[in-house]
Design a protein around this motif. Structure first.
Motif, PDB file in Angstrom:
ATOM      1  N   SER A   9       0.963  -1.500  -0.040  1.00  0.00           N
ATOM      2  CA  SER A   9      -0.351  -0.075   0.200  1.00  0.00           C
ATOM      3  C   SER A   9       1.042   1.170   0.250  1.00  0.00           C
ATOM      4  CB  SER A   9      -0.892  -0.102   0.930  1.00  0.00           C
ATOM      5  OG  SER A   9      -1.559   0.876   1.554  1.00  0.00           O
ATOM      6  N   ARG A  14      -1.826   4.648   5.849  1.00  0.00           N
ATOM      7  CA  ARG A  14      -1.485   2.772   5.542  1.00  0.00           C
ATOM      8  C   ARG A  14      -1.090   2.239   6.802  1.00  0.00           C
ATOM      9  NH1 ARG A  14       3.971   2.145   2.505  1.00  0.00           N
ATOM     10  NH2 ARG A  14       4.781   3.675   3.457  1.00  0.00           N
ATOM     11  N   TYR A  86      -8.562  -3.366  -1.621  1.00  0.00           N
ATOM     12  CA  TYR A  86      -9.381  -2.668  -1.858  1.00  0.00           C
ATOM     13  C   TYR A  86     -10.721  -2.759  -2.795  1.00  0.00           C
ATOM     14  CZ  TYR A  86      -5.327   0.112  -0.501  1.00  0.00           C
ATOM     15  OH  TYR A  86      -4.330   0.927   0.289  1.00  0.00           O
ATOM     16  N   SER A  91      -4.393  -3.628  -4.051  1.00  0.00           N
ATOM     17  CA  SER A  91      -4.126  -2.419  -4.126  1.00  0.00           C
ATOM     18  C   SER A  91      -3.556  -2.190  -5.871  1.00  0.00           C
ATOM     19  CB  SER A  91      -3.142  -1.431  -3.514  1.00  0.00           C
ATOM     20  OG  SER A  91      -1.525  -2.016  -3.628  1.00  0.00           O
TER      21      SER A  91
END
Length: 180
Positions: A9, A14, A86, A91
């Motif tokens: 990420s 994060r 996500y 990601s």
């Protein structure tokens, strides 16, 4: 044996970096004399969207950053991917990092740690599919972190007993695969 812990990420604030630091600390505390770890943070790598002229599987890297990335991944004996979930997937930064290379992934045992709305399960499923296509060896070593939203309020990730035991199992599997 060198294990790279890839932080999947690049977002501000994060969780992946917290989880990755916990993984690294835990492995170092376990005091395996033959295991060395390295945190590989995609945010620091800042890989542009892949746009090379040659498919990465050819091993022909025409971008300097692509060759640097290949050199870095070549140093690993095994990889632990830390991935958020996500929108039911992993990601875009991690997808891009995987797609950058070909042969450097091949034959390396991989483990997966995910978190998110479904404990990262959908993210991990997708990475495993792509990783297998790239030639990573799926060691079947997976940690899906539960309750990440309630447990992510501190500066450092706070694992529970399940997380600790599963991480030990992950490390054992990676060592077994590399030794084989």
């Amino acid at each position: 044996m060198k294990i790279q812990i890839i932080v999947g990420s690049v977002r501000e604030g994060r969780t992946a970096i917290k989880v990755a630091r916990w993984v690294q600390r835990s492995i170092e505390k376990a005091n395996f004399s033959t295991v060395q770890t390295e945190l590989v943070d995609l945010k620091q790598w800042d890989l542009p969207i892949f746009s090379g002229a040659h498919p990465p599987i050819t091993g022909i890297y025409d971008q300097p950053k692509q060759q640097e990335w290949a050199d870095k991944i070549s140093q690993a004996d095994a990889i632990i991917f830390i991935s958020p979930e996500y929108n039911h997937g992993y990601s875009p930064a991690l997808k891009n990092a995987l797609d950058y290379l070909g042969k450097e992934w091949q034959g390396k045992p991989a483990a997966y740690i995910g978190y998110g709305a479904t404990n990262g399960s959908r993210s991990i499923d997708q990475i495993r599919q792509v990783g297998t296509q790239l030639g990573l060896v799926d060691s079947n070593a997976v940690l899906e972190i539960r309750d990440i939203f309630s447990r992510n309020k501190m500066e450092e990730f706070e694992p529970n007993d399940f997380d600790e035991k599963t991480l030990t199992s992950i490390l054992d599997k990676l060592i077994q695969y590399v030794s084989a």
